[in-house]
Design a protein around this motif. Structure first.
Motif, PDB file in Angstrom:
ATOM      1  N   TYR A 118       0.753  -1.296   0.170  1.00  0.00           N
ATOM      2  CA  TYR A 118       0.107   0.104  -0.014  1.00  0.00           C
ATOM      3  C   TYR A 118       0.734   1.243   0.172  1.00  0.00           C
ATOM      4  O   TYR A 118       1.848   1.344   0.727  1.00  0.00           O
ATOM      5  N   LEU A 119       0.267   2.212  -0.659  1.00  0.00           N
ATOM      6  CA  LEU A 119       0.961   3.592  -0.837  1.00  0.00           C
ATOM      7  C   LEU A 119       0.410   4.170   0.430  1.00  0.00           C
ATOM      8  O   LEU A 119      -0.750   4.922   0.466  1.00  0.00           O
ATOM      9  N   LYS A 120       1.391   4.437   1.745  1.00  0.00           N
ATOM     10  CA  LYS A 120       0.671   4.905   2.752  1.00  0.00           C
ATOM     11  C   LYS A 120       0.150   6.223   2.780  1.00  0.00           C
ATOM     12  O   LYS A 120      -0.631   6.720   3.292  1.00  0.00           O
ATOM     13  N   SER A 121       0.971   7.131   2.089  1.00  0.00           N
ATOM     14  CA  SER A 121       0.478   8.611   1.796  1.00  0.00           C
ATOM     15  C   SER A 121      -0.655   8.571   1.162  1.00  0.00           C
ATOM     16  O   SER A 121      -1.432   9.561   1.382  1.00  0.00           O
ATOM     17  N   GLY A 122      -1.091   7.706   0.094  1.00  0.00           N
ATOM     18  CA  GLY A 122      -2.291   7.723  -0.327  1.00  0.00           C
ATOM     19  C   GLY A 122      -3.406   7.355   0.399  1.00  0.00           C
ATOM     20  O   GLY A 122      -4.451   7.981   0.417  1.00  0.00           O
ATOM     21  N   ASP A 155      -3.571   7.238   3.782  1.00  0.00           N
ATOM     22  CA  ASP A 155      -3.710   8.382   4.817  1.00  0.00           C
ATOM     23  C   ASP A 155      -4.587   9.621   4.273  1.00  0.00           C
ATOM     24  O   ASP A 155      -5.144  10.084   5.070  1.00  0.00           O
ATOM     25  N   LYS A 156      -4.659   9.738   3.117  1.00  0.00           N
ATOM     26  CA  LYS A 156      -5.363  11.126   2.504  1.00  0.00           C
ATOM     27  C   LYS A 156      -6.751  10.792   2.312  1.00  0.00           C
ATOM     28  O   LYS A 156      -7.501  11.698   2.260  1.00  0.00           O
ATOM     29  N   ASP A 194     -10.705   5.669   9.920  1.00  0.00           N
ATOM     30  CA  ASP A 194      -9.849   4.750  10.283  1.00  0.00           C
ATOM     31  C   ASP A 194     -10.123   3.163   9.886  1.00  0.00           C
ATOM     32  O   ASP A 194      -9.712   2.215   9.374  1.00  0.00           O
ATOM     33  N   LYS A 215     -11.086   2.600   6.524  1.00  0.00           N
ATOM     34  CA  LYS A 215      -9.847   2.399   5.770  1.00  0.00           C
ATOM     35  C   LYS A 215      -9.507   0.849   5.684  1.00  0.00           C
ATOM     36  O   LYS A 215      -9.126   0.159   5.025  1.00  0.00           O
ATOM     37  N   SER A 269      -3.145   2.369  -3.916  1.00  0.00           N
ATOM     38  CA  SER A 269      -3.705   3.598  -3.177  1.00  0.00           C
ATOM     39  C   SER A 269      -5.290   3.738  -3.187  1.00  0.00           C
ATOM     40  O   SER A 269      -5.774   3.025  -4.224  1.00  0.00           O
ATOM     41  N   LYS A 315       6.767   4.576 -10.621  1.00  0.00           N
ATOM     42  CA  LYS A 315       5.782   5.548  -9.800  1.00  0.00           C
ATOM     43  C   LYS A 315       4.840   6.250 -10.535  1.00  0.00           C
ATOM     44  O   LYS A 315       4.101   7.097 -10.304  1.00  0.00           O
TER      45      LYS A 315
END
Length: 174
Positions: A42-46, A48-49, A54, A57, A84, A136
């Protein structure tokens, strides 16, 4: 009269099924070689947005894990693709215009007069993005939209339905 009753029942059944279904779309990079993708993370930054709780998610990620495993993908520290998610929620407004047909037999003074029924319900959109881990670059995007439920017991089932319907189209068949 039988035709009217049949059409009324047909309309109600169609409305019921349209409310419970998830509408999906997918788009992908036609130059990407999807056969090379075997692992994911998983792309954590994606993630998280995503503007949801939670708990929701986690429900989405668990559902993605289940579907990806059935497709032969494995989670990895060194993945081929990154996953993401992005979510949107909006209020859907439905307006039903009805012609005032009489009820029962005989004369009805309101015959031909119409009425409208307006209803609102929350509609959610879930995007699942697949990104090539090396370049990416986004290589696949699936989108699912449909009615949401506030009922926590049915929420997990509904999220699984969204995710499985979206990922039915991944990887794309050329």
């Amino acid at each position: 009269m039988k035709t009217f009753k049949f059409l009324s029942v047909l309309f109600l059944v169609a409305t019921f099924f349209s409310c419970s279904s998830v509408r999906v779309n997918a788009d992908y990079d036609k130059k990407a070689n999807f056969e090379n993708y075997k692992s994911y993370a998983y792309l954590k930054s994606g993630v998280d947005k995503a503007e949801i709780s939670d708990l929701d998610k986690k429900r989405i990620l668990y559902a993605i894990d289940e579907v990806m495993a059935t497709k032969g993908f494995t989670k990895s520290e060194n993945p081929d693709v990154l996953v993401s998610i992005f979510t949107k929620e909006r209020e859907r407004v439905d307006v039903y215009n009805n012609v005032g047909f009489g009820w029962g037999w005989g004369w009805n003074p309101w015959w031909g007069m119409g009425y409208s029924n307006v209803s609102t319900s929350p509609e959610g959109i879930l995007f699942i993005d697949i990104i090539d881990a090396n370049t990416k670059e986004l290589v696949w995007q699936g989108e699912g939209s449909g009615y949401l439920t506030k009922n926590t017991e049915k929420k997990e089932e509904r999220i699984k339905e969204f995710v499985s319907k979206i990922l039915e189209q991944y990887p794309p068949q050329k």
